[in-house]
Design an enzyme around this catalytic site. Structure first.
Site, PDB file in Angstrom:
ATOM      1  N   TYR A   1      42.332  58.991  35.935  1.00 10.83           N
ATOM      2  CA  TYR A   1      43.025  57.702  35.992  1.00 10.83           C
ATOM      3  C   TYR A   1      42.069  56.558  35.683  1.00 10.83           C
ATOM      4  CZ  TYR A   1      45.384  53.670  38.104  1.00 10.83           C
ATOM      5  OH  TYR A   1      45.934  52.439  38.339  1.00 10.83           O
TER       6      TYR A   1
ATOM      7  N   LYS B   1      41.995  54.167  32.245  1.00 12.03           N
ATOM      8  CA  LYS B   1      42.208  52.717  32.358  1.00 12.03           C
ATOM      9  C   LYS B   1      41.010  51.943  31.811  1.00 12.03           C
ATOM     10  CE  LYS B   1      46.287  52.177  34.389  1.00 12.03           C
ATOM     11  NZ  LYS B   1      47.362  51.285  33.889  1.00 12.03           N
TER      12      LYS B   1
END
Length: 262
Positions: free
Chosen positions: A162, A166
């Protein structure tokens, strides 16, 4: 009229953006979801200025169809694109602790496919409409977990896919900004802060772990008073979004408008 497209609008932060923005009748909202029929909370919002459109950011054809639907309703114009859709894995494994190479590859690639590539495709799909709009603002929801200094300060080693996806997304937004600044576009990656959107889904054990996590953050950041509600986070982000100008296009900031992630 001001036209907004919000991806990932079925729940959480995306839903709250729709709720707050639709309170102004001069705003026309296009709320993108993967499945209309299951977007119960969104469908129950009272605003007559909310248009629910099906699209999956990992499916370019569906994004093209959504952009065409929006264009047909706005005479080809769009002012704001809010890229909120994405996945947030809760992997407890560190990069050196995945059970197999394939498990590691799958985690990283799936996060990149959705969070990074999906958002790039969504942005490309709506660029022609944004070019015809007035505000020309592309807002992408990121996370403080993608900031190197924050990761080092907190010692956070999990949810790597994650955070990495990002961080890559932040760079993609900077690249869009560099390419389109001359056309008057304003690109911004913004972290919503630590928002508690999953309380109802946690087990008692997970609730205790989350409580311990937030208490640890309080010790590291004295100004941190606990997780934000979606309502507060979105209100703060909108204040930043509306004041952001082309001079700082491509930036990555928090809901405070700076590098204060909590």
């Amino acid at each position: 009229m001001t036209f907004y497209v919000i991806t990932g609008a079925a729940r959480g932060i995306g839903l709250e953006f729709v709720s707050q923005l639709s309170a102004d009748s001069s705003n026309i909202i296009f709320a993108l979801v993967r499945n209309k029929s299951s977007a119960t909370a969104l469908n129950n919002l009272p605003g007559s200025n909310i248009n629910v459109v099906e699209a999956d950011i990992t499916d370019v054809e569906s994004l093209t169809s959504a952009a065409n639907a929006v264009a047909g309703a706005t005479a080809g114009k769009l002012d704001y694109l809010i890229n909120n859709a994405g996945i947030h894995d809760h992997s407890k494994a560190t990069l050196d602790a995945f059970p197999t190479k394939d498990a590691l590859d799958q985690d990283l690639l799936e996060n990149f496919r959705v969070n990074t590539l999906g958002t790039i495709h969504a942005t490309n799909a709506f660029l022609p409409l944004l070019r015809a709009g007035t505000a020309k603002k592309v807002i992408t929801i990121s996370t403080g977990a993608a900031d190197l200094d924050f990761a080092n300060m907190t010692g956070s080693a999990t949810q790597a896919g994650y955070a990495i996806s990002k961080a890559a997304l932040n760079m993609a937004i900077a690249k869009f900004a560099a390419a389109l600044k001359r056309e008057g576009f304003v690109f911004l990656s913004i972290s919503p802060g630590l928002v508690d959107t999953a309380a109802a889904e946690r087990t008692p054990q997970e609730s205790e772990q989350y409580k311990a996590f937030t208490q640890a953050l309080t010790k590291m950041a004295p100004n941190f008073s606990g997780p934000l509600t979606s309502q507060t986070s979105v209100k703060m982000m909108l204040e930043v979004i509306y004041r952001w100008t082309i001079e700082d296009t491509g930036a990555f900031v928090s809901h405070h408008g700076n590098k204060e992630w909590l």
